[in-house]
Design a protein around this motif. Structure first.
Motif, PDB file in Angstrom:
ATOM      1  N   ARG A 181      -2.276  36.719-104.872  1.00 25.44           N
ATOM      2  CA  ARG A 181      -1.511  35.872-105.796  1.00 25.44           C
ATOM      3  C   ARG A 181      -1.753  34.387-105.546  1.00 25.44           C
ATOM      4  NH1 ARG A 181       4.389  37.347-104.502  1.00 25.44           N
ATOM      5  NH2 ARG A 181       3.472  37.152-102.416  1.00 25.44           N
ATOM      6  N   LYS A 182      -2.409  34.057-104.465  1.00 21.69           N
ATOM      7  CA  LYS A 182      -2.652  32.651-104.156  1.00 21.69           C
ATOM      8  C   LYS A 182      -3.691  32.051-105.104  1.00 21.69           C
ATOM      9  CE  LYS A 182      -1.854  33.129 -99.146  1.00 21.69           C
ATOM     10  NZ  LYS A 182      -2.465  32.964 -97.818  1.00 21.69           N
ATOM     11  N   ARG A 183      -3.505  30.791-105.428  1.00 25.43           N
ATOM     12  CA  ARG A 183      -4.465  30.087-106.267  1.00 25.43           C
ATOM     13  C   ARG A 183      -5.743  29.791-105.480  1.00 25.43           C
ATOM     14  NH1 ARG A 183      -0.158  25.703-108.857  1.00 25.43           N
ATOM     15  NH2 ARG A 183       1.140  27.271-109.951  1.00 25.43           N
ATOM     16  N   ASN A 184      -5.598  29.583-104.202  1.00 24.93           N
ATOM     17  CA  ASN A 184      -6.720  29.380-103.297  1.00 24.93           C
ATOM     18  C   ASN A 184      -6.455  30.259-102.074  1.00 24.93           C
ATOM     19  OD1 ASN A 184      -8.351  28.342-101.096  1.00 24.93           O
ATOM     20  ND2 ASN A 184      -8.667  26.475-102.294  1.00 24.93           N
ATOM     21  N   PRO A 185      -7.440  31.021-101.606  1.00 23.20           N
ATOM     22  CA  PRO A 185      -7.202  31.892-100.438  1.00 23.20           C
ATOM     23  C   PRO A 185      -6.639  31.163 -99.225  1.00 23.20           C
ATOM     24  CG  PRO A 185      -9.318  32.386-101.422  1.00 23.20           C
ATOM     25  CD  PRO A 185      -8.825  31.144-102.107  1.00 23.20           C
ATOM     26  N   ALA A 186      -6.890  29.835 -99.131  1.00 22.44           N
ATOM     27  CA  ALA A 186      -6.415  29.062 -97.981  1.00 22.44           C
ATOM     28  C   ALA A 186      -4.977  28.589 -98.135  1.00 22.44           C
ATOM     29  CB  ALA A 186      -7.325  27.858 -97.756  1.00 22.44           C
ATOM     30  N   ASP A 187      -4.379  28.763 -99.301  1.00 19.17           N
ATOM     31  CA  ASP A 187      -2.980  28.377 -99.489  1.00 19.17           C
ATOM     32  C   ASP A 187      -2.103  29.150 -98.493  1.00 19.17           C
ATOM     33  OD1 ASP A 187      -3.874  26.803-101.515  1.00 19.17           O
ATOM     34  OD2 ASP A 187      -3.045  28.017-103.155  1.00 19.17           O
ATOM     35  N   PHE A 188      -1.082  28.506 -98.006  1.00 18.86           N
ATOM     36  CA  PHE A 188      -0.246  29.136 -96.976  1.00 18.86           C
ATOM     37  C   PHE A 188       1.227  29.153 -97.392  1.00 18.86           C
ATOM     38  CE2 PHE A 188      -0.905  24.682 -95.892  1.00 18.86           C
ATOM     39  CZ  PHE A 188       0.380  24.215 -95.683  1.00 18.86           C
ATOM     40  N   ALA A 189       1.983  30.048 -96.763  1.00 22.54           N
ATOM     41  CA  ALA A 189       3.369  30.292 -97.147  1.00 22.54           C
ATOM     42  C   ALA A 189       4.302  29.181 -96.675  1.00 22.54           C
ATOM     43  CB  ALA A 189       3.839  31.624 -96.593  1.00 22.54           C
ATOM     44  N   LEU A 190       5.120  28.704 -97.611  1.00 20.67           N
ATOM     45  CA  LEU A 190       6.218  27.805 -97.282  1.00 20.67           C
ATOM     46  C   LEU A 190       7.523  28.591 -97.176  1.00 20.67           C
ATOM     47  CD1 LEU A 190       5.373  24.895 -99.766  1.00 20.67           C
ATOM     48  CD2 LEU A 190       4.976  24.915 -97.293  1.00 20.67           C
ATOM     49  N   TRP A 191       7.635  29.640 -98.003  1.00 22.88           N
ATOM     50  CA  TRP A 191       8.846  30.470 -98.032  1.00 22.88           C
ATOM     51  C   TRP A 191       8.430  31.916 -98.297  1.00 22.88           C
ATOM     52  CZ3 TRP A 191      13.689  29.432 -96.605  1.00 22.88           C
ATOM     53  CH2 TRP A 191      14.705  30.325 -96.961  1.00 22.88           C
ATOM     54  N   LYS A 192       9.044  32.843 -97.582  1.00 20.24           N
ATOM     55  CA  LYS A 192       8.712  34.256 -97.728  1.00 20.24           C
ATOM     56  C   LYS A 192       9.907  35.027 -98.282  1.00 20.24           C
ATOM     57  CE  LYS A 192       5.412  34.381 -93.872  1.00 20.24           C
ATOM     58  NZ  LYS A 192       5.027  35.087 -92.631  1.00 20.24           N
ATOM     59  N   ALA A 193       9.662  35.781 -99.335  1.00 18.23           N
ATOM     60  CA  ALA A 193      10.734  36.591 -99.927  1.00 18.23           C
ATOM     61  C   ALA A 193      11.241  37.611 -98.912  1.00 18.23           C
ATOM     62  CB  ALA A 193      10.233  37.296-101.179  1.00 18.23           C
ATOM     63  N   ALA A 194      12.539  37.876 -98.959  1.00 12.37           N
ATOM     64  CA  ALA A 194      13.169  38.779 -97.992  1.00 12.37           C
ATOM     65  C   ALA A 194      12.661  40.206 -98.135  1.00 12.37           C
ATOM     66  CB  ALA A 194      14.680  38.747 -98.169  1.00 12.37           C
ATOM     67  N   LYS A 195      12.523  40.880 -96.996  1.00 10.38           N
ATOM     68  CA  LYS A 195      12.196  42.299 -96.964  1.00 10.38           C
ATOM     69  C   LYS A 195      13.384  43.046 -96.369  1.00 10.38           C
ATOM     70  CE  LYS A 195       7.226  41.527 -96.336  1.00 10.38           C
ATOM     71  NZ  LYS A 195       6.059  41.725 -95.434  1.00 10.38           N
ATOM     72  N   THR A 196      13.472  44.309 -96.679  1.00 11.94           N
ATOM     73  CA  THR A 196      14.590  45.118 -96.194  1.00 11.94           C
ATOM     74  C   THR A 196      14.682  45.084 -94.668  1.00 11.94           C
ATOM     75  OG1 THR A 196      14.307  46.616 -98.076  1.00 11.94           O
ATOM     76  CG2 THR A 196      15.647  47.406 -96.234  1.00 11.94           C
ATOM     77  N   GLY A 197      15.887  44.820 -94.184  1.00 10.39           N
ATOM     78  CA  GLY A 197      16.121  44.835 -92.741  1.00 10.39           C
ATOM     79  C   GLY A 197      15.773  43.553 -92.026  1.00 10.39           C
ATOM     80  N   GLU A 198      15.276  42.544 -92.756  1.00 12.78           N
ATOM     81  CA  GLU A 198      14.930  41.272 -92.136  1.00 12.78           C
ATOM     82  C   GLU A 198      16.042  40.249 -92.355  1.00 12.78           C
ATOM     83  OE1 GLU A 198      10.049  41.352 -92.573  1.00 12.78           O
ATOM     84  OE2 GLU A 198      11.232  39.841 -93.638  1.00 12.78           O
ATOM     85  N   PRO A 199      16.199  39.302 -91.434  1.00  9.91           N
ATOM     86  CA  PRO A 199      17.168  38.227 -91.669  1.00  9.91           C
ATOM     87  C   PRO A 199      16.706  37.368 -92.833  1.00  9.91           C
ATOM     88  CG  PRO A 199      15.827  37.746 -89.732  1.00  9.91           C
ATOM     89  CD  PRO A 199      15.503  39.157 -90.141  1.00  9.91           C
ATOM     90  N   SER A 200      17.626  36.904 -93.639  1.00  9.12           N
ATOM     91  CA  SER A 200      17.245  36.107 -94.804  1.00  9.12           C
ATOM     92  C   SER A 200      18.317  35.077 -95.126  1.00  9.12           C
ATOM     93  CB  SER A 200      17.002  37.008 -96.015  1.00  9.12           C
ATOM     94  OG  SER A 200      18.196  37.689 -96.381  1.00  9.12           O
ATOM     95  N   TRP A 201      17.915  34.075 -95.881  1.00  6.66           N
ATOM     96  CA  TRP A 201      18.812  33.007 -96.309  1.00  6.66           C
ATOM     97  C   TRP A 201      18.616  32.789 -97.805  1.00  6.66           C
ATOM     98  CZ3 TRP A 201      16.562  33.563 -91.710  1.00  6.66           C
ATOM     99  CH2 TRP A 201      17.329  33.339 -90.550  1.00  6.66           C
ATOM    100  N   GLU A 202      19.686  32.379 -98.492  1.00  5.17           N
ATOM    101  CA  GLU A 202      19.601  32.130 -99.926  1.00  5.17           C
ATOM    102  C   GLU A 202      18.802  30.867-100.192  1.00  5.17           C
ATOM    103  OE1 GLU A 202      20.450  34.013-102.453  1.00  5.17           O
ATOM    104  OE2 GLU A 202      21.123  35.563-101.050  1.00  5.17           O
ATOM    105  N   SER A 203      18.037  30.893-101.286  1.00  7.99           N
ATOM    106  CA  SER A 203      17.226  29.741-101.664  1.00  7.99           C
ATOM    107  C   SER A 203      17.055  29.730-103.185  1.00  7.99           C
ATOM    108  CB  SER A 203      15.839  29.837-101.003  1.00  7.99           C
ATOM    109  OG  SER A 203      15.014  30.767-101.689  1.00  7.99           O
ATOM    110  N   PRO A 204      16.528  28.663-103.757  1.00  6.87           N
ATOM    111  CA  PRO A 204      16.276  28.623-105.197  1.00  6.87           C
ATOM    112  C   PRO A 204      15.284  29.692-105.661  1.00  6.87           C
ATOM    113  CG  PRO A 204      16.211  26.406-104.266  1.00  6.87           C
ATOM    114  CD  PRO A 204      16.249  27.358-103.118  1.00  6.87           C
ATOM    115  N   TRP A 205      14.547  30.295-104.721  1.00  9.89           N
ATOM    116  CA  TRP A 205      13.528  31.293-105.070  1.00  9.89           C
ATOM    117  C   TRP A 205      13.963  32.709-104.706  1.00  9.89           C
ATOM    118  CZ3 TRP A 205      12.865  27.484-101.296  1.00  9.89           C
ATOM    119  CH2 TRP A 205      12.560  26.217-101.832  1.00  9.89           C
ATOM    120  N   GLY A 206      15.242  32.810-104.344  1.00 10.69           N
ATOM    121  CA  GLY A 206      15.776  34.090-103.914  1.00 10.69           C
ATOM    122  C   GLY A 206      15.910  34.152-102.405  1.00 10.69           C
ATOM    123  N   PRO A 207      16.521  35.223-101.886  1.00 10.95           N
ATOM    124  CA  PRO A 207      16.696  35.329-100.431  1.00 10.95           C
ATOM    125  C   PRO A 207      15.349  35.432 -99.717  1.00 10.95           C
ATOM    126  CG  PRO A 207      17.268  37.391-101.514  1.00 10.95           C
ATOM    127  CD  PRO A 207      17.068  36.392-102.596  1.00 10.95           C
TER     128      PRO A 207
END
Length: 479
Positions: A181-207
């Motif tokens: 889904r990256k526009r460039n393979p070298a693009d890196f994550a600023l925020w990661k969508a929550a996965k089941t069982g992981e700690p998460s925080w609310e954000s404008p892009w979802g937990p």
């Protein structure tokens, strides 16, 4: 009145320019320093110790030169490694990371590293991190995809300037798999969508939770400002971590930048920091213990002047600690020892002048040792007792059992059963119990558990470890 000699200029090797440069603070008399700390998912190892001791040395010397230093060292307590380890242990990720943060602080105290001004944890700064990500998106340098947010490296024209790395997906995929889904393979994550069982925080892009790099950009900008003097860390962090930090902070803040990028070298040993503490600290203590035993006037003044001058000249040359305790420092120690002998033979009325000189020389010696972090309030005997108990716990042995083994070895040597004697010594060394034969008999010391190698004798391996542990951290760079 004697005018105090001006402090020498401090030169530091700047990774960005690949040159030694004179330190020129953004704000005169003040230094802002951010150092990347540990990811708290396990006990600390020697690499962590080297970084900690290296930057502790810099912190101490900057303060010695009279700078007001704001020293920030973070804890990465939200991370893939933390989550993976917590899942394997059946423990809450934040509880596990908090536990290892505290273990790290215990290790730092044992290494006599000063506490930084601030020690922020990622989990306590989510609001700051989210706001920085929002600013990056607002400035056209980030984009959201299905709850994830990526940084667009194409929007960073100077990307790669610190590390010299080419912008390609091979490097980008070292820490995480390349996302289609990256526009460039070298693009890196600023925020990661929550996965089941992981700690998460609310954000404008979802937990979700932050990517690896954004935390340091947000926390350094918060505690120091987007533009500050020194950013440090291990050489392994130059790419991608520090490279990505530069890109993020520049994208989020107009006036941003780091004046000096400093990196300590690698340690090619996998032992834990607890092992290092057991091996290093007795040597560290022994070096300072002799100074505490005591501490003609013209000679003393000359020695003091030379001690301070040589020390600052070496340290100001990129923290060159090689042979730092030789030359004038050894002359000072000799003066102390000779003077103590003289005092014992002098009449009471004659002692005062020499005592005054001793006190001044000792003060100069202690100042050097203090900057190097070699002074301690704990006696060697107390420290050794504590380290011995830790070694016994790790070896799952009682001291009575160790003493029985020593006696067995003594009898084997008496009966000329040298192979059996060596085997007993080796079996204990593997558990971190090192036997030392002295004139008063055999004693045991806590040490790094021996890793058997067929071509090396036990004594040689022990010597290698001892030398390495004494000097780890005293060489700030490996170039």
């Amino acid at each position: 009145m004697e005018v105090e000699k001006e402090k020498p200029e401090l030169t530091l090797y700047n990774t960005m320019t690949q040159l030694k440069e004179v330190l020129k603070p953004i704000n005169p008399g003040k230094i802002g320093m951010y150092v990347c700390g540990i990811t708290s998912y396990d006990f600390s190892h020697l690499g962590h110790a080297r970084a900690a001791v290296s930057f502790d040395l810099l912190y101490r010397y900057l303060r010695h030169l009279g700078y007001e230093v704001t020293y920030v060292r973070n804890f990465t307590d939200v991370d893939d490694k933390v989550i993976d380890r917590a899942n394997k242990c059946g423990e809450n990720p934040l509880a596990l990371s908090s536990r290892f943060c505290e273990e790290y602080l215990v290790d730092m105290a044992a290494l006599q590293c000063l506490l930084p001004t601030h020690q922020p944890r990622v989990s306590d700064h989510m609001e700051l991190i989210i706001k920085m990500i929002e600013k990056i998106i607002e400035n056209g340098c980030g984009y959201a995809v299905g709850g994830d947010v990526f940084f667009s490296v194409d929007k960073s024209p100077n990307y790669g300037q610190l590390s010299g790395q080419r912008l390609d997906h091979t490097q980008a995929g070292k820490r995480v798999a390349v996302d289609s889904r990256k526009r460039n393979p070298a693009d890196f994550a600023l925020w990661k969508a929550a996965k089941t069982g992981e700690p998460s925080w609310e954000s404008p892009w979802g937990p979700g939770r932050p990517g690896w790099h954004i935390e340091c950009s947000a926390m350094s900008a918060h505690y120091l400002s987007p533009r500050f003097d020194i950013h440090g860390g291990g050489a392994d962090l130059k790419f991608p971590h520090h490279e990505n930090e530069i890109a993020q902070t520049c994208a989020a803040c107009e006036d941003s930048g780091v004046s000096y990028w400093l990196h300590n070298g690698h340690v090619t040993n996998n032992n834990t920091l607890e092992d290092l503490v057991k091996a290093l600290s007795p040597y560290r203590e022994e070096m300072s213990e002799g100074v505490g035993k005591a501490v003609q006037t013209a000679e003393a003044k000359d020695i003091i002047k030379k001690v301070k001058s040589e020390f600052e000249t070496k340290m100001s040359n990129d923290l060159n600690t090689a042979h730092i305790l030789t030359g004038a420092f050894q002359d000072a120690m000799r003066f102390i020892n000779v003077s103590i002998t003289k005092l014992k033979k002098m009449q009471k009325k004659q002692r005062m002048s020499l005592v005054v000189s001793l006190v001044e020389v000792e003060k100069a010696v202690r100042e050097v040792l203090d900057v190097l972090g070699l002074l301690t309030t704990v006696s060697y005997a107390e420290f050794l007792k504590e380290m011995k108990q830790k070694a016994l716990t790790r070896a799952e042995m009682g001291e009575e059992e160790v003493l029985r083994k020593i006696e067995e070895r003594k009898m084997a040597r008496k009966n000329k059963e040298f192979k059996r004697s060596d085997k007993i010594r080796e079996s204990l060394a593997v558990k971190g119990i090192y036997l030392e034969d002295t004139l008063g008999g055999t004693v045991w010391r806590p040490a790094t558990p021996l890793i058997l190698k067929p071509k090396f004798g036990l004594g040689k391996i022990a010597l290698i470890f001892a030398i390495m542990f004494i000097f780890v951290g005293l060489f700030f760079y490996s170039r």
